[in-house]
Design a protein around this motif. Sequence first.
Motif, PDB file in Angstrom:
ATOM      1  N   ILE A 396      88.429  56.810 -25.090  1.00 44.73           N
ATOM      2  CA  ILE A 396      88.135  57.013 -23.649  1.00 44.73           C
ATOM      3  C   ILE A 396      89.429  57.195 -22.862  1.00 44.73           C
ATOM      4  N   TYR A 397      90.400  56.298 -23.107  1.00 45.97           N
ATOM      5  CA  TYR A 397      91.639  56.393 -22.329  1.00 45.97           C
ATOM      6  C   TYR A 397      92.379  57.696 -22.614  1.00 45.97           C
ATOM      7  N   THR A 398      92.205  58.192 -23.834  1.00 49.16           N
ATOM      8  CA  THR A 398      92.904  59.446 -24.165  1.00 49.16           C
ATOM      9  C   THR A 398      92.208  60.641 -23.522  1.00 49.16           C
ATOM     10  N   HIS A 399      90.895  60.560 -23.380  1.00 48.84           N
ATOM     11  CA  HIS A 399      90.154  61.763 -22.959  1.00 48.84           C
ATOM     12  C   HIS A 399      89.666  61.735 -21.522  1.00 48.84           C
ATOM     13  N   TRP A 400      89.937  60.653 -20.776  1.00 52.84           N
ATOM     14  CA  TRP A 400      89.320  60.623 -19.445  1.00 52.84           C
ATOM     15  C   TRP A 400      89.979  61.589 -18.470  1.00 52.84           C
ATOM     16  N   GLU A 401      91.149  62.126 -18.848  1.00 51.74           N
ATOM     17  CA  GLU A 401      91.742  63.175 -18.000  1.00 51.74           C
ATOM     18  C   GLU A 401      91.806  64.498 -18.738  1.00 51.74           C
ATOM     19  N   HIS A 402      90.906  64.669 -19.690  1.00 49.49           N
ATOM     20  CA  HIS A 402      90.891  65.916 -20.469  1.00 49.49           C
ATOM     21  C   HIS A 402      90.669  67.102 -19.534  1.00 49.49           C
ATOM     22  N   PRO A 403      91.300  68.259 -19.828  1.00 44.81           N
ATOM     23  CA  PRO A 403      91.119  69.393 -18.907  1.00 44.81           C
ATOM     24  C   PRO A 403      89.677  69.891 -18.819  1.00 44.81           C
TER      25      PRO A 403
END
Length: 1930
Positions: A396-403
Motif C-alpha cells: 500500500i505504501y509503495t503504491h498509494w501515489e502510483h501514477p
Amino acid sequence: MVLKKKEIQVDAFFLDHQQLEKLQRFSKAEEQNLASLLLHCAQLNNGIQQIQCIKKIMPLVEKMGQNSACDPMVKACLDILGETYFSLGAKNPLKKVLASSLNGLPERFMTLAVQSFVCCLREELKTTDVYLYRKVLDNLASCMEDFSLGRASVKNLFEEVLQFLQKSLLDIQEENRQNHGNHIVQTQLMHDLLIAIKVSMMLVQKLQENIQGSLWKHHESFVWQSMCSLLKSSTNFLMDAVLLQTVQTTSGLAVILFTKTMYEPAEELPSLVSDLLLGSIKHTDVPAWFVSNCGTLCTEECPDSVLLFLCHGALAMLEWKNGSMGENGEKLLLDIASVLLSLSSELKESSMAMSLSRILAIWTNSAQAALVSGSPNLKIKLNGNSDIIGKLLEYIYTHWEHPLDAVRHQTKLIFKNLLQIHRTTITGSNEKSDPFFVRLIKHLLSLEWHVKGKYASLGCLVECVGTENILRLDTTIPVQILDVMNDQSLAPYASDLLETMFTNHKAHFTLSFQESTWIDQWHDIWVSPLLVILCEGNHDQTTYIIDYYLPKLLKCSPDSLSYMIRILQASADANLGSRSTRGALGALMACLRTARAHGHLELSTMMSNGLVSTECIKQGLVHQHNQVCIDALGLLCETHRSTEIVSMEEMQLIQFFMMYNLNSQSPSVRQQIGSLLRKLFCRIQESSQVLYKLEQNKTKQELLENSTKRHPLGILQQYKDFMSSVCDRLFEVLFPGSSHPTRFSALTILGSVAETFSVPKGQAQVFQLDQEIDSTRVRTLIQCFASTFEEVKVLAFGLLMKLRDVAFNLQDSENLALLFQAAVDLSTSTKPYDCVTASYLLNFLVHHKGLQHICLGKWLEHNPQMDENTSVSTVEKNTLAVIKLLLVNVEEEIFQAKKSLLQAAASFPMYGRVHCITGALQQLPSNKLTLVAEWKEMVARLILMSYKLSAVVSPVVQSSSPEGLIPMDSDSESAGRLQMILHEIQPQDTNYYFIQAKILKEHCKVESEKVADHRPMDNICTEMRGKERQTCDVTAQMVLVCCWRSMKEVSLLLGTLCKLLPSHAISEPSDGLITVEQVKNIGDYFKHHLLQSRHRGAFELAYAGFVQLTEMLSRCNSESLRKMPAQWLSGVLEEIKSCDPSSTLCATRRSAGIPFYIQALLASEPKKSKTDLLKMTMKELISLAAPLNESLSVIPQVHALNILRALFRDTRLGENIMPYVADGIQVAILGFTSPVWAVRNSSTLLFSALITRIFGVKRGKDENSKKNRMTGREFFSRFPSLYPFLLKQLEVVTNTLNSEAAELKIHPSLFLLLLILGRLYPSPMDGTYSALSMAPFVPFIIRCGHSPVYRSREMSGRALVPFVMVNEVPHTVLSLLEGLPDSTSPCIRQNNIHGTLLQVFHLLQSYLESKQLFSLGFQQGLGDIIACVGTKLWLAKRPNPCLVTRAAYLDVLVMLSTHLGKFQKQGMPLFGFWEEMNRVISDSELMSGIPYSSAVPGLIQYLQSITKLVIEVLLVTAGPDIQSSSSPVAKKIAKPPLSIVHLLHCEFHEVRLLALEAILLWLKQINSKQIAEEGGGVLCLLIDLEGALLTMALKEKNLQCFCKVLEILYTMDLRNVLPKTECSIKMNPNELLIWSLNIVDIANSTEVQSIALKFASKLVIHLLQNHQKISEEVLKTWVQLLVYFCGDEQQTEILLAAAEVLKSITSYLLINEKLILGLSDTLAMWKCVVLLLQNEDLVVRDAAAEVIQAALSEKKSSKGTEFALRVVNAPMALDLAFGILCELLQQWGEIRAGVPILLEWLLGDSDLKRDSETSALEEDDYLFDKGEVNFWAEKLTHVRQLSKHLLQLISMTHLTLPDHGELDQLSRTALDQAQLVGHLLRVLPPTPEFSKTAEFTRLAIQNERISVCLKILNLLKSDDTCKNENPENY
C-alpha cells in the motif's frame, strides 16, 4: 442545473412476407386475437410503440380458453415470436421486453412455446460463418439470463449448444491467427472470443445439473469430451500472450471453474490449485484428464501473468464463505496472498499493475469472508501484526501515489479492507486503543501532508477509531489540512478527508450528548478556521476551499450557515477585503453563493431577512478581488432549481455587472463569467416556458396568484426587455479599439444567448437574437475577423454561422463583393495573421447562395451545369469554386517564385493561399459530397501543387543554417558569403539577384496585377516605374517566414487531404476522393521532409500533418496501407543503425525531425493493442544508446538518445513507456561518461526528460520543495533495477574521490547521481520488510562531500538529508563533526572540511525545522551538538586559513543562533554559547580591519556570514532576558563587541547591505507592532541611527545600499529624521527635498527613482502639512516628475511607486476642499490617476484603484453612514474618478476653468496627420513586432464615461460659457479635426477594416471623440452663437 433526460432510441423489428401472410390468415377483423395483435405490432415503424404493443400480448393469452393450446393460430404465433426473439439484437430493449412478457406465459402453453424456441435455436446453432457467431452467442447468453423459456430451450439442446461453443472457440481462434496484423478485425474477433468463453462459463454455472448427471459416469460420454475440450481451449487462451488481456483474465476464471466442475473429490481441489500456483505439482497425484488438458500449466515454468489470472480465477470461482474448503482452503488463501505479493515486484507493465491491485483487493474481500468462519490459526495469520498484513501494508505504501488512478483507488480499498480484517481478528477487545491502530495513526500523522496516500488512509482510520481519537493526538489537524488546500492537486483529497472527519465527529457528538450544546465546540473545530482562511487566505486556497470543502460542510450541517453568516456580517463592513484577500464581504458572498446553488437558501429569503443587501451585492460585483466578483455573480446566476423566476433586482444587478467586468484580462475569470451567464440565460429560457404554460392554463389562475405577485405576461415582457438590453450592451462594447478581453467576453456571451434561445419552431420563445440584429451589427461581427487574436475570429465566425440567414439578408451584394475582394487580397498578404482572417472571411462567404454570381463570376469562367444541379449544396459548389480560384492563383505564384524566391517573399508569399484552401476543405462535410469527379480532379491538382510549392521552399528550410540565409547588409564580402551558402543549398532561384544589392524597388499594385493577368514578370531587379514608388526591404526573416510557413501549410493541407480517404473497406477505389497510391506518396513526402528539414518550425509542422496521416493509416482497412507505419519505422531504425556516411539524417539540432517522425509512428499505434511497435523500437533504441566500447561512429548513439528523449516526453505514450524508464536512466548516466561532447549533451537532455517523467513536472520555483519527490521505497520498487545500478555507480564515483593520489579525478556522473538521490526521501512507513533499504547509500553520499567540485559538495549536502531519518540526525551530525580535523592535525584537506560542514548545515536545518522541537530527546540531542560544535570552533577563527570553510562553519553557527534565540523563551539560557559567539566576533577581521583585497576567494562569503552572526548576536543580547539578568556572564554578554553603526561604516558594501536590511526589517516590525510586547530589545538597537543614515545617503556609492538607505529613511518617522539634517548633513528640509528630487531626475535605476520619488513626496506632504514654505519651482518640478512617471512607457515598478504616491497625497491634495496646488496642477495629478487606471498592467491598475478607494473612504467618513462602493476594480474606479472630479470642480467653484480642461482630455491631443504617416510606415516595417501597444485600455470607454459625467455636470449646474476664448479655440480645433478625419476616412481603400485595420480603428475612435466634444461644446454655447456655426457638417 437539471439536465434533460436523453431520448431512448429503439429499433423496430420487421417480419418477412411469409410471416405476415401466416398472421393475416389467422387474424380476425371483428375481434382482436393474438395474430391480429402481432400483425398490428409488426406494422408499426416505431420501436417504442412496439414495446407498448408487446406488453398487451400476455393479458390476451391469459384470457384464452383451456383448450386453446391446440389452436394452430397459437402455434403459428409462438413460432413467429421465437423467430422475432432470435432476430433482435442483444442491446435492443425490445428483446428484454419480449423475454419478460414470455416469462409470464401460462403453464398450458409452455410445451408449445419450448418447441417453437428449440426449433429456432437449432437453426441458430447451424451457423457456420465465424463473423455471425457473435449473434448466436449473444442469443445464447440472453436465453440463459432470467428467461425461463430460453433456459428450457438450451437445456433441451444442451449437447448441441456444448458442441457449438466448443467449435466456436476453435474457429474464432483459427480466424484470429489468419488475420494477424489487421487490428480492426482482430479486435472484433477478440471480443467475440471473450463472449464465447463467458457463455461457456454461464452454461456450466447455470445448467450444472445437466453436466453432473451424465458426466462422471463415462469418461467417453459426449458431455465429458466437450468439457475436456472447453478446458483445453481455455488453458490455451490463458497461455496465449498475444490475446487481449481481458480474454486471458476470463480464461483464468474459466480454467478454475471447469476444473472445479470436473474434479473429484472436491475437498482436494484447493490443494490442486495451491500446487498449480506454487509450481509444485506432481503428475502422479493429478488425474490424467487434467494433465492432458492443462499440461502446459503443470509442466512449464508458468509466466507471471498466467499465475496472476489463475489467482484471480481461484478467488472469484471458489467458495470462500462459511469455511466450506476447510484447512486446505485456508492454506490456499495464504498461498494466493504470497504469490500475489511476490508478483507485485515483477509485474511493472501498467495494465498488469492495475490487474494486480484489483486482484489484491478481491483477495482482501475473500479473506474477510473466510475469517468469519475461519480457524483461530487463520485469525493469527491475518492479524494486523502478522507477516502477510505487514507485506500488504508495504504494498500500500509503495503504491498509494502510483501514477495510475485505478491503482491508487484499489490501494485505498485494500487498506480499508485490511483494517476490517484486523478488526475481525480482534473482536471483543477495545478497537480504539488497539496498538496496531495506534501505531498506524502515529505513523500516518508523522508523514508530510504532500503525500496523497495519507489522506485516504487517514479517512479509513477515522471510520475505525473515530475523529476524536485522532484530534486527541493533534488538535491542529483541521487547520493543517485547510492549509494544504493551496494546492489544487491535493485539495480534493484534503476535502474528502475533512468531510470524513467532521461527519464522523458530528455523529459522535450526536450520540454522546442529548442536548445541542456540542454544536459550538464542533463549529470551533471545523467552521471557525474556515472563516479565517476565507477572509484572509490567498486566492488559490480560498478558491479550492469554496469549491471542494464548503459544499460538503453545508451538506453535513446546513444549520451552520446561519452561524457563518452571523460572524461574517458582523465584520463585513469593516473588512471589505483588498486585491489580494477576499475579506469578510468576499467570504460572505462565497458562502451565500454556495448555499443558494445547493438549495439551502433562496435569494429572496436572503434579501428579506437582511442576510445581504442589494448594495452589498453591488459592492461584491465590482470588487477588486476577481473571485469576489465571480462569487457575487454566481450568487445571482446559480440556483438549485433551473426554473426559478429571475427577479427584477437580479436583472438590474446583472446589468450593473456587465458595465464594468467584461474587460477582464484573466482567461479563467472570463470563462467563469461566460458559464455563469449561460446558467442565467438557461434559467430565463426554462422559467419562461413554465410561465407560458401558466398563461395557457388560465384555470390555474388562482394557484398563480398565490405563487407570485407578478403577472406571467409582465414577467415575460421584463425578460424580453432585459435580454434585449443585455444584447445592446454586448454589441455596444464591440466598438472600434475595444480590447481583446472585452471582445472575447462579449462574443462568448452573445454565442451562449444564440445557443440558449434557439429552440425548435412551434415553441413560444421569450427572446430571439436574430430580431436584435441589424446591418451595422452584422458589419461589427464581420469586422471582428480583423482581430489579431484568433479566438475572437473563431467566436465571431461561430456567431455569424448561427445567424447566417439574417446576416446575408442584411448585406447587399456590393458589400459582399468587397468582402470577397478583401479576402482574396488578404490571402496573399505578407503578414502571417492576415491569411487567417482571409480564411474566416471565405469560410463565411461560401455559405451565401449568390456567391457565384456576385463575386466569383469575374474571377472564374462560369459553369452553367452546376447551377442546374440543384442536389448539390450551396456550400459544396461555392467551396469548390473558391478552392479552384485560390489554386489557380497559387499555381501562378509558384511559377513566379521559381524565378525568384525573394520576390515571392516580399510580394506574394504563397502560404496564405494554401492556408485558405485547407480552411475551406476542413469545413466541408467530406462524407456528403456529390460532385465526386470534380473533387477527385481537384485533390489531385492540390497534391501536385503541394509538391511543387514544397520543392521551391524546401532548400531554405533544409539548409544547414536556415535562420540566417540573407545577410542584412549589401557589401560585396557578405554577398560572396551568401553565394557560398546558396551554392550549398542550391535553391531554385535562377536569376543573379544575390550578386546585386538587396533592396527591391517595386510598385506593389503593378506587381499584383501581373500575377493576376498571368503575364510573365520582367527581371525584378530592374526598377518598376510607377507614380508611387515603394521600397521593399527583403529581410532574412521575411524569406525564412515565407518558406517555413509554406512548408507548414503544405503539411497541414496534405494531412487534411489524407482524411478524405474513406475509412470503410476500399472495395472500389472510386469511392474515396483520394487514392491509396496518393496516400502512399504523401507518406513518402512527409518522411522525406521530417528526416531532412533543419528548421524547427518546418519539421514541427510537417509533424502535425504526418500525425493526421498515421492516425488514418492505423484505422484503415487496406492491408498495404496499414502495414506502412511498421515498414517506415524499421526502415528509419535501419538507416540510423547503419550510420552510412551518405545518410542525409541530421545529427545536430537534437536530430531535428527524426524523433518527431518516430514519435508520430508510435503514437498512432492503437491504445488497446499490445504496442508491439513500441516494444520493438524501445529495445532497439536502448541497445543503440548504451555506450559501445568499439570505436564505431557515435552518430547512431546520439540519434538514439535524442529519440528516447522525445519518446519519454510524449504524453500520448502514457504508462506504456514506464517499463523502459530504468533502462533510460542507466543509458543517460553511462552516456554522461562518454568522451564525445555530442553524446554527453544528448544524455543530459535525456536525463532531464526522465527526471520529469519520474517525478512529475516542476510547478514551483523552490528547488527543495517536497513536491516532485518520492520515497526511496516507492522509487526503487517501481524501478528495481536502478537499486543495484545506482549503488554500484556511487561506489565507483566515491572510489575515485578518495584516492590519496596528488592529482584530483573528477567523475562526470557524480552530478547526475546526486540529482536523482536528492529527489528521494525516507518515509516513516519504511518497514522491516523492504529489501530496498536506503541505508547503504548513506556512507557513499557522505564521501561524495569530498568532491573537488564545489557544486557537487553542495548537492551531496542536500542529498544526504532525505536519507537520514529525523531521529538519526543528532547521531549523524555528531559523527560528522567528530570527523573534522583539529587545528594541530598534520594533513588538513579543506575540500573535505567544506563538504562535511555543508552536510552538517543541511542536516541541522532540516532537524531544527522538523516538528519534534519540544521533545526531551530533541533538547538532549541539541545540547550534545552545541557541545561538539564548541570543540571545533578553531575552524571559524583566524587559525583556519581558508575563508570558504570559515564561512561554512559560521553559517552553522548562524543557524544555531537563530534557532537558539527562539528557545531562549523556553528557559534554555545558553550563556556559554553566546559568550563563545562574542569571542568569535571579537577575533574576526571585522573588529581589527580587513587585511585582504576583495579578490581573495571566499572573502565576501566570509564577511557576509560573520555579519549575519553579528546581527543575530546583537538581537539576542538586546533581548530582555539578557539585559535584565543579574548573572555576571550575562552582563558580560550584554555588551556586544560590535554595534550596528560599526557595520554601516564597513568598506565592503555586502556588509553594509546586510546591516541595512536588518535595520529595515526591525523598523517594519516596530511599525506593524510585532515587537511592542517584548520590551525595548530592537528599539534600543535603532536609537540615534538617523544621523548616520543621512550621512550615508549622501556618500553611498553602491546602488543597492543607496536604495536601502532611502527606503529606511522613507519608512522612518520624518519628525525624527528632519531635526537631524542640519547637524549631520548641513541641509535644511527644503534642501533635502531638492536633493531627493534631483536624485529622482538623474538616477538611471528604476529602483532608486521609485524609492526617491516616494521619499520626496513624503517630504512634500510633511512640509505642506506643517505649513513650511516650499518654493513654487520645487513644487512644479515635483508635479512634473510625478506626471512623467505615470506615462504608459514607464516600467511597472515606477508606475507602482507613482500610484503609491498618489494614494498618499489623495486626502491632502487631491480631494481637499481647498485647492492647495492650484487647479492645473491638481488636475494634472488627477489625469495621472486616470492614466494609471488604464494601464495595461493589472497590478498598476489595482494600485491606482486604491487612490479612488482612499478618496471614497475619506468621503464616507466625512459624509456619514450610507453605503458606498469602496473596494472597486479599475473600470469602476475610472467611472468613479470622473464622478468625483466633477463633484470637486463644483466644490472648489472652478467649473468654468475646469470644464475646458476636461474637454481637452476628451478630444485627446493626437496629431492625426503625423499619426497616419507613422502608422503607415510601422505597418510595413515589421513582420511580427507590435511595438508599444496597450492591449487593455479602451479609449472610447474612457471617452464615454467622461462625457457622461460632463453632461450630468452641465445639466445639473445649467452651465453656459458663451464668450469663452478657450472654448472658441477648442471648437475650431475640433472642427478642423472633424474635416481632416472625414478626408482621411474617404481616401482609405474599400473595406479598410481589413486592409488598413490600425489606421481605420484610430480614425473611427477620433471621429467619436470629436463628435462627443462638439456635442458638449454646442451645449455650452449660448443660443446665438450656435446659429453661426453648424458643427454637424463634419
